[in-house]
Design an enzyme around this catalytic site. Structure first.
Site, PDB file in Angstrom:
ATOM      1  N   ASN A 146      44.427  34.346  27.927  1.00  0.00           N
ATOM      2  CA  ASN A 146      43.544  33.304  27.365  1.00  0.00           C
ATOM      3  C   ASN A 146      43.501  33.374  25.845  1.00  0.00           C
ATOM      4  OD1 ASN A 146      42.727  32.128  29.688  1.00  0.00           O
ATOM      5  ND2 ASN A 146      40.654  32.962  29.694  1.00  0.00           N
ATOM      6  N   PHE A 147      43.208  34.563  25.320  1.00  0.00           N
ATOM      7  CA  PHE A 147      43.051  34.712  23.872  1.00  0.00           C
ATOM      8  C   PHE A 147      44.356  34.358  23.159  1.00  0.00           C
ATOM      9  CE2 PHE A 147      39.319  38.007  23.559  1.00  0.00           C
ATOM     10  CZ  PHE A 147      38.508  37.124  24.236  1.00  0.00           C
ATOM     11  N   ARG A 202      43.169  35.187  32.601  1.00  0.00           N
ATOM     12  CA  ARG A 202      42.705  36.516  32.184  1.00  0.00           C
ATOM     13  C   ARG A 202      42.513  36.563  30.674  1.00  0.00           C
ATOM     14  NH1 ARG A 202      45.722  40.788  35.890  1.00  0.00           N
ATOM     15  NH2 ARG A 202      45.602  39.607  37.809  1.00  0.00           N
ATOM     16  N   GLN A 220      31.142  43.697  25.249  1.00  0.00           N
ATOM     17  CA  GLN A 220      31.560  44.251  26.542  1.00  0.00           C
ATOM     18  C   GLN A 220      33.014  44.739  26.442  1.00  0.00           C
ATOM     19  OE1 GLN A 220      31.229  41.047  25.873  1.00  0.00           O
ATOM     20  NE2 GLN A 220      32.097  39.681  27.397  1.00  0.00           N
ATOM     21  N   VAL A 263      43.498  38.510  28.161  1.00  0.00           N
ATOM     22  CA  VAL A 263      44.598  38.693  27.205  1.00  0.00           C
ATOM     23  C   VAL A 263      45.389  37.389  27.069  1.00  0.00           C
ATOM     24  CG1 VAL A 263      46.744  39.930  26.726  1.00  0.00           C
ATOM     25  CG2 VAL A 263      44.787  41.179  27.631  1.00  0.00           C
ATOM     26  N   ARG A 290      36.426  36.443  46.445  1.00  0.00           N
ATOM     27  CA  ARG A 290      37.474  37.386  46.042  1.00  0.00           C
ATOM     28  C   ARG A 290      37.977  38.215  47.222  1.00  0.00           C
ATOM     29  NH1 ARG A 290      36.458  38.056  40.111  1.00  0.00           N
ATOM     30  NH2 ARG A 290      37.925  39.762  40.027  1.00  0.00           N
ATOM     31  N   ASN A 317      44.202  46.552  35.493  1.00  0.00           N
ATOM     32  CA  ASN A 317      44.665  45.432  34.668  1.00  0.00           C
ATOM     33  C   ASN A 317      45.848  45.779  33.782  1.00  0.00           C
ATOM     34  OD1 ASN A 317      43.093  43.338  35.441  1.00  0.00           O
ATOM     35  ND2 ASN A 317      41.384  43.926  34.089  1.00  0.00           N
ATOM     36  N   ASP A 338      30.705  37.202  36.011  1.00  0.00           N
ATOM     37  CA  ASP A 338      31.631  37.900  35.116  1.00  0.00           C
ATOM     38  C   ASP A 338      32.078  39.190  35.794  1.00  0.00           C
ATOM     39  OD1 ASP A 338      32.930  38.034  32.551  1.00  0.00           O
ATOM     40  OD2 ASP A 338      31.661  39.763  32.129  1.00  0.00           O
ATOM     41  N   TYR A 393      41.609  38.649  48.582  1.00  0.00           N
ATOM     42  CA  TYR A 393      42.469  39.576  47.840  1.00  0.00           C
ATOM     43  C   TYR A 393      42.017  41.021  48.066  1.00  0.00           C
ATOM     44  CZ  TYR A 393      45.008  41.504  43.786  1.00  0.00           C
ATOM     45  OH  TYR A 393      45.840  42.234  42.960  1.00  0.00           O
TER      46      TYR A 393
HETATM   47  N1  NAD Z   1      49.057  42.470  37.009  1.00  0.00           N
HETATM   48  C1  NAD Z   1      48.011  43.225  37.263  1.00  0.00           C
HETATM   49  O1  NAD Z   1      47.209  43.486  36.373  1.00  0.00           O
HETATM   50  C2  NAD Z   1      47.819  43.797  38.666  1.00  0.00           C
HETATM   51  C3  NAD Z   1      46.659  44.573  38.886  1.00  0.00           C
HETATM   52  C4  NAD Z   1      46.467  45.103  40.165  1.00  0.00           C
HETATM   53  C5  NAD Z   1      47.395  44.912  41.170  1.00  0.00           C
HETATM   54  N2  NAD Z   1      48.498  44.164  40.923  1.00  0.00           N
HETATM   55  C6  NAD Z   1      49.433  43.949  42.033  1.00  0.00           C
HETATM   56  O2  NAD Z   1      50.771  44.035  41.613  1.00  0.00           O
HETATM   57  C7  NAD Z   1      51.559  43.085  42.304  1.00  0.00           C
HETATM   58  C8  NAD Z   1      52.311  42.210  41.320  1.00  0.00           C
HETATM   59  O3  NAD Z   1      51.372  41.531  40.508  1.00  0.00           O
HETATM   60  P1  NAD Z   1      51.801  40.595  39.279  1.00  0.00           P
HETATM   61  O4  NAD Z   1      50.785  40.748  38.221  1.00  0.00           O
HETATM   62  O5  NAD Z   1      53.210  40.806  38.989  1.00  0.00           O
HETATM   63  O6  NAD Z   1      51.547  39.172  39.927  1.00  0.00           O
HETATM   64  P2  NAD Z   1      52.519  37.911  40.055  1.00  0.00           P
HETATM   65  O7  NAD Z   1      51.718  36.821  40.650  1.00  0.00           O
HETATM   66  O8  NAD Z   1      53.203  37.655  38.759  1.00  0.00           O
HETATM   67  O9  NAD Z   1      53.605  38.440  41.080  1.00  0.00           O
HETATM   68  C9  NAD Z   1      53.477  38.356  42.471  1.00  0.00           C
HETATM   69  C10 NAD Z   1      54.799  37.870  43.022  1.00  0.00           C
HETATM   70  O10 NAD Z   1      54.714  37.816  44.454  1.00  0.00           O
HETATM   71  C11 NAD Z   1      55.270  36.591  44.880  1.00  0.00           C
HETATM   72  N3  NAD Z   1      54.675  36.259  46.182  1.00  0.00           N
HETATM   73  C12 NAD Z   1      53.399  35.905  46.444  1.00  0.00           C
HETATM   74  N4  NAD Z   1      53.231  35.708  47.761  1.00  0.00           N
HETATM   75  C13 NAD Z   1      54.442  35.976  48.345  1.00  0.00           C
HETATM   76  C14 NAD Z   1      54.918  35.930  49.685  1.00  0.00           C
HETATM   77  N5  NAD Z   1      54.108  35.597  50.704  1.00  0.00           N
HETATM   78  N6  NAD Z   1      56.211  36.233  49.925  1.00  0.00           N
HETATM   79  C15 NAD Z   1      57.058  36.551  48.901  1.00  0.00           C
HETATM   80  N7  NAD Z   1      56.657  36.596  47.616  1.00  0.00           N
HETATM   81  C16 NAD Z   1      55.368  36.307  47.345  1.00  0.00           C
HETATM   82  C17 NAD Z   1      54.936  35.601  43.783  1.00  0.00           C
HETATM   83  O11 NAD Z   1      55.737  34.450  43.792  1.00  0.00           O
HETATM   84  C18 NAD Z   1      55.142  36.464  42.538  1.00  0.00           C
HETATM   85  O12 NAD Z   1      56.470  36.429  42.115  1.00  0.00           O
HETATM   86  C19 NAD Z   1      50.624  42.305  43.228  1.00  0.00           C
HETATM   87  O13 NAD Z   1      50.703  42.830  44.513  1.00  0.00           O
HETATM   88  C20 NAD Z   1      49.269  42.551  42.616  1.00  0.00           C
HETATM   89  O14 NAD Z   1      48.261  42.507  43.590  1.00  0.00           O
HETATM   90  C21 NAD Z   1      48.727  43.591  39.689  1.00  0.00           C
END
Ligand code: NAD
Length: 331
Positions: A193-194, A189, A212, A191, A145, A177, A276, A148
């Site tokens: 998945n279910f 994830r 949990q 949500v 992980r 999340n 997990d 990231y």
């Molecule tokens: N959804 C969540 O629960 C969550 C939680 C914590 C953080 N985040 C952060 O929020 C942001 C958006 O997440 P999301 O859930 O919308 O994810 P997502 O995967 O739907 O969106 C990410 C977007 O970034 C684009 N992308 C990836 N690499 C790229 C690159 N090198 N250049 C240009 N575009 C690129 C992807 O094509 C996608 O459209 C992310 O940075 C993520 O780390 C999201």
């Protein structure tokens, strides 16, 4: 007094959160430039915005520099779910780190205000619950992980160094999340998945005994907080937690999904995998005081919207259209 139109860059704007953010900014009357390499995002997510004169879509990978004139930058580009960010971990780190350097360089050149979408993952496997922004986290630097977690941590470092060294106007939000329409159906994830299992009539799989708990924020609440953070005074940098602190059990979630979908799927229990993900719960006290914000959308209402969206994605014409982007082979 009506404020002037701003030119706003949203990286990752065709993704789940990014597309809602673009929609929200357009509705506010801003000019939005959505930049995405479509790794996990889809053109369909922003197709309804293309007819808006204030909206532009550009295919671009943020690991390469970008030269555009903008007033504000929301940096959301990065695959967010473990299934997706582990597909090409080197690219994931590059997106967070090189991507941050590129967008910060752009912000410096054009004097733009810039917001980083960071994550609760910067807290790693936390020793304290709930997590406050002052907690430094417990992250494994060499695990699967880490591409990231450590990428996002390094991006935060870069944001704060640009702030200290170049007096950039920065904002760092740590997102917990989030769920809602346009989330990836196969992101692995709970949500998604279910809901997918219920809609396909498959067993809903609960790992462990289902007692949990997890907390999830509905996307509209999240976007409201992100936009409010961008609008805070220049001396506020964050980091600031954004998420829903309300916890619910996996059994409650499964039963709610079954009720709302009207599915006859059964719940099946499997042993808890050793990796997990540990529980994370935001302390949103800072968001409450600085943004005057708290999540409003109840689980039932949020799930109903999400289920309606997933139903449309399962329709045959929609499925054929989006199969490649959905990493169908990972389903
Ligand atoms: N959804 C969540 O629960 C969550 C939680 C914590 C953080 N985040 C952060 O929020 C942001 C958006 O997440 P999301 O859930 O919308 O994810 P997502 O995967 O739907 O969106 C990410 C977007 O970034 C684009 N992308 C990836 N690499 C790229 C690159 N090198 N250049 C240009 N575009 C690129 C992807 O094509 C996608 O459209 C992310 O940075 C993520 O780390 C999201």
């Amino acid at each position: 007094m009506k404020s002037a139109t701003k030119r706003i860059l949203v990286t990752g704007g065709a993704g789940f959160l990014g597309s809602h953010l673009c929609e929200r900014l357009i509705a506010q009357g801003q000019d939005v430039l959505c930049v995405d390499n479509f790794f996990t995002g889809r053109k369909d997510n922003v197709a309804h915005l293309l007819k808006q004169p204030r909206f532009e879509l550009m295919r671009h990978d943020i690991t390469f520099p970008l030269y555009v004139e903008v007033d504000e930058i929301y940096n959301l580009a990065c695959p967010a779910s473990p299934i997706h960010y582990q597909l090409d971990p080197v690219q994931t780190t590059k997106t967070s780190v090189h991507g941050a350097i590129n967008v910060l360089g752009l912000a410096k050149r054009v004097h733009a205000k810039i917001l980083q979408a960071s994550t609760s993952e910067v807290y790693g496997d936390p020793e304290i619950h709930p997590q406050t922004e002052s907690y430094w986290g417990r992250v494994n630097p060499i695990g699967v992980r880490s591409c990231y977690d450590e990428g996002k941590r390094c991006a935060e470092t870069l944001f704060f160094d640009y702030w200290r060294q170049h007096q950039l106007r920065i904002k760092v939000v740590r997102i917990f999340n989030t769920y809602g329409p346009r989330m990836h159906p196969n992101d692995g994830r709970v949500v998604s998945n279910f809901i997918m299992q219920a809609l396909k009539g498959e067993d809903i799989t609960i790992y462990g005994d289902g007692t949990q708990t997890r907390s999830f924020c509905y996307v509209d609440d999240l976007i409201e907080a992100v936009v409010r953070t961008m609008d805070t005074p220049d001396d506020f940098t964050g980091p600031i937690n954004i998420g829903n602190p309300r916890e619910f059990t996996m059994l409650d979630l499964a039963e709610e999904v079954l009720r709302l979908t009207g599915s006859s799927s059964k719940i099946s229990f499997k042993p808890l995998p050793s990796d997990d993900p540990k529980q994370r719960q935001p302390d949103t006290g800072l968001a409450g005081s600085v943004l005057r914000w708290s999540p409003k959308v109840e689980l039932e209402a949020g799930l109903a919207e999400t289920i309606a969206y997933f139903r449309t994605r399962l329709e045959p014409q929609s499925r054929a259209h989006s199969e490649a982007a959905d990493f169908a082979e990972l389903a």
